[in-house]
Design a protein around this motif. Structure first.
Motif, short mmCIF file in Angstrom:
data_model
loop_
_atom_site.label_atom_id
_atom_site.label_comp_id
_atom_site.label_asym_id
_atom_site.label_seq_id
_atom_site.Cartn_x
_atom_site.Cartn_y
_atom_site.Cartn_z
N GLY A 132 52.36 46.76 11.18
CA GLY A 132 52.71 46.36 12.55
C GLY A 132 53.82 45.33 12.60
O GLY A 132 54.85 45.61 13.15
N SER A 168 51.80 40.16 22.99
CA SER A 168 50.86 39.08 22.67
C SER A 168 49.73 38.99 23.68
O SER A 168 49.93 39.26 24.87
CB SER A 168 51.60 37.74 22.64
OG SER A 168 52.65 37.76 21.70
N THR A 214 47.35 36.46 19.51
CA THR A 214 47.75 37.40 18.48
C THR A 214 48.94 38.20 19.00
O THR A 214 49.03 38.51 20.19
CB THR A 214 46.61 38.36 18.10
OG1 THR A 214 46.17 39.06 19.25
CG2 THR A 214 45.46 37.61 17.47
N SER A 215 49.85 38.51 18.11
CA SER A 215 51.06 39.24 18.46
C SER A 215 51.23 40.42 17.52
O SER A 215 51.10 40.28 16.31
CB SER A 215 52.29 38.34 18.33
OG SER A 215 52.17 37.20 19.17
N SER A 216 51.53 41.57 18.11
CA SER A 216 51.77 42.80 17.34
C SER A 216 53.16 43.31 17.66
O SER A 216 53.54 43.37 18.83
CB SER A 216 50.74 43.87 17.70
OG SER A 216 49.45 43.43 17.39
N LYS A 259 50.67 42.16 12.55
CA LYS A 259 49.89 41.45 13.55
C LYS A 259 49.73 40.01 13.07
O LYS A 259 49.26 39.77 11.96
CB LYS A 259 48.53 42.11 13.76
CG LYS A 259 47.73 41.52 14.89
CD LYS A 259 46.48 42.35 15.14
CE LYS A 259 45.77 41.89 16.38
NZ LYS A 259 44.58 42.74 16.64
#
Length: 141
Positions: free
Chosen positions: A24, A63, A53-55, A26
């Motif tokens: 990703g 996020s 969390t950010s993907s 993540k």
């Protein structure tokens, strides 16, 4: 819907980051802010801690996260936020800029943070490569 007044400005620092998944990827980030909220002519100094969390998707990070806001006046008032947004690298990767929204909630119906109950805010977030960040939030009416 109408964008209302800027009611929250804060400066802070990324306090931790960790990789949750290399696919990703993540990433989990925690930020600690000190800021000022304004409502009905009054100002309240706050501390705001948020983890999100950010993907990575299509050259942007999507996020989502949560946070806790406490009044610094010793009143014990607290509010929570749910956040969602999109962040992109700018200036050749030296800075990230994000846009999104917060949904606020508080058990305090009165007091300095009572105005946050069920309020939705539009946010603007920036962080530099050293981890210094700024946050601005406008009411979404």
């Amino acid at each position: 819907m109408v964008l209302g007044d800027l009611f929250y400005e804060a400066k802070g620092r990324i306090t931790s980051q960790r990789v949750l998944d290399v696919e990703g990827p993540k990433i989990e980030t925690t930020v600690s802010y000190d800021g000022t909220m304004k409502s009905d002519g009054s100002r309240v100094e706050v501390r705001h801690i948020a983890t999100f969390t950010s993907s990575m998707r299509d050259e942007a990070f999507y996020s989502e996260g949560t946070g806790v806001i406490t009044a610094k006046d010793g009143s014990g008032e607290m509010a929570t936020e749910l956040g969602r947004g999109i962040t992109r690298f700018v200036e050749g990767g030296k800075k990230v800029v994000g846009r999104g929204l917060f949904i606020f909630n508080t058990r305090s119906k009165t007091g300095n943070l009572g105005f946050l109950n069920n309020l939705t805010g539009v946010l603007e977030y920036e962080a530099d490569e050293a981890g210094n960040s700024t946050l601005k939030v406008w009411e979404w009416k």
